[in-house]
Design an enzyme around this catalytic site. Structure first.
Site, PDB file in Angstrom:
ATOM      1  N   ARG A  66       6.050 -42.784 -20.473  1.00  0.00           N
ATOM      2  CA  ARG A  66       5.109 -43.475 -19.508  1.00  0.00           C
ATOM      3  C   ARG A  66       5.313 -44.845 -19.468  1.00  0.00           C
ATOM      4  O   ARG A  66       5.359 -45.358 -18.384  1.00  0.00           O
ATOM      5  CB  ARG A  66       3.685 -43.087 -20.054  1.00  0.00           C
ATOM      6  CG  ARG A  66       2.669 -43.734 -19.257  1.00  0.00           C
ATOM      7  CD  ARG A  66       2.574 -42.814 -17.797  1.00  0.00           C
ATOM      8  NE  ARG A  66       1.363 -43.469 -16.759  1.00  0.00           N
ATOM      9  CZ  ARG A  66       0.645 -42.704 -15.990  1.00  0.00           C
ATOM     10  NH1 ARG A  66       0.746 -41.495 -16.136  1.00  0.00           N
ATOM     11  NH2 ARG A  66      -0.155 -43.051 -15.313  1.00  0.00           N
ATOM     12  N   HIS A 110     -11.493 -47.919  -4.459  1.00  0.00           N
ATOM     13  CA  HIS A 110     -12.192 -46.729  -5.102  1.00  0.00           C
ATOM     14  C   HIS A 110     -13.171 -46.178  -4.289  1.00  0.00           C
ATOM     15  O   HIS A 110     -13.975 -46.855  -3.833  1.00  0.00           O
ATOM     16  CB  HIS A 110     -12.434 -47.069  -6.383  1.00  0.00           C
ATOM     17  CG  HIS A 110     -13.028 -45.746  -7.230  1.00  0.00           C
ATOM     18  ND1 HIS A 110     -12.286 -44.944  -7.576  1.00  0.00           N
ATOM     19  CD2 HIS A 110     -14.409 -45.446  -7.644  1.00  0.00           C
ATOM     20  CE1 HIS A 110     -13.043 -43.832  -8.256  1.00  0.00           C
ATOM     21  NE2 HIS A 110     -14.128 -44.240  -8.132  1.00  0.00           N
ATOM     22  N   ASP A 146     -10.543 -48.270 -13.309  1.00  0.00           N
ATOM     23  CA  ASP A 146     -11.779 -48.654 -12.183  1.00  0.00           C
ATOM     24  C   ASP A 146     -12.950 -49.526 -12.981  1.00  0.00           C
ATOM     25  O   ASP A 146     -13.958 -49.368 -12.518  1.00  0.00           O
ATOM     26  CB  ASP A 146     -12.136 -47.271 -11.788  1.00  0.00           C
ATOM     27  CG  ASP A 146     -11.226 -46.332 -11.018  1.00  0.00           C
ATOM     28  OD1 ASP A 146     -11.380 -45.090 -11.120  1.00  0.00           O
ATOM     29  OD2 ASP A 146     -10.303 -46.863 -10.543  1.00  0.00           O
TER      30      ASP A 146
END
Ligand code: GRF
Length: 202
Positions: A66, A110, A146
């Site tokens: 990652r 979002h 978020d």
């Protein structure tokens, strides 16, 4: 201001930004310089190509870890020297290297009223919870999911007849205009982030 937009799907938020720039290339205050994605074969990349924009794809599975992917995404984005990076339906969490390089300059949209219903299924979660209103949030990306400072929000009523797709479409109508408005203001007027407060153009 130079914008790089990151997408993972249909790219209608990207399209709204493309249309806003095309409608007022001098006045909008931002130009899209490239579009990046975490996967191939999505409409978002086709929209970029139709607009004549350079694109890049960084797939997690092409990298050993990652962290390697995060580094590749950072370098691919940095090549275009963006002033602002807009994550518009980008479904990956950017990592430490990306935030070290672009922190404070990454805007995300979002489809829920944060801090309610963060994560990959904000529309589904609001519906399942029985929320009467939901909406969308445009915020700066920090090292959480978020959780960054909120710039603007838009409210959308939930209807009894709504399923996830219908509600998400109505949210996206508000979201696209909110994102266009916010990105233009940030680009034209500049901004300051103080803790959780965002001051635009003061
Ligand atoms: C947007 O609602 C975004 O907030 C969410 O996925 C949707 C992407 O839509 N993460 P599109 O790809 O911009 O059409």
């Amino acid at each position: 201001a130079r914008l790089v937009v990151l997408v993972s799907g249909s790219g209608t938020n990207l399209q709204a930004l493309l249309d806003a720039v095309a409608a007022d290339p001098e006045g909008y205050g931002a130009e899209l310089v490239a579009v990046g994605a975490d996967r191939d074969g999505i409409a978002g990349l086709e929209r970029a190509e139709r607009a004549g924009l350079p694109t890049f794809v960084c797939r997690v599975k092409d990298h050993a870890s990652r962290e390697e992917w995060d580094r590749a995404l950072t370098e691919a984005t940095a090549a275009y020297e963006p002033d602002l990076v807009v994550s518009a339906g980008f479904m990956k969490i950017v990592g430490k290297e990306f935030l070290a390089r672009f922190g404070g300059r990454v805007v995300n949209t979002h489809p829920a009223l944060l801090p309610s219903f963060p994560g990959a299924h904000g529309v589904r979660d609001a519906l399942a919870y029985g929320a009467k209103v939901t909406g969308c949030t445009v915020h700066f990306v920090d090292d959480g999911v978020d959780t960054g400072p909120i710039i603007a929000q838009g409210v959308v009523e939930v209807r009894d007849s709504d399923d996830e797709a219908a509600l998400h479409e109505r949210i996206k109508e508000v979201e696209r205009s909110l994102l266009v408005e916010v990105v233009g203001r940030l680009a034209r007027n500049g901004y300051r982030i103080e803790g959780r407060k965002v001051h635009v153009g003061e």
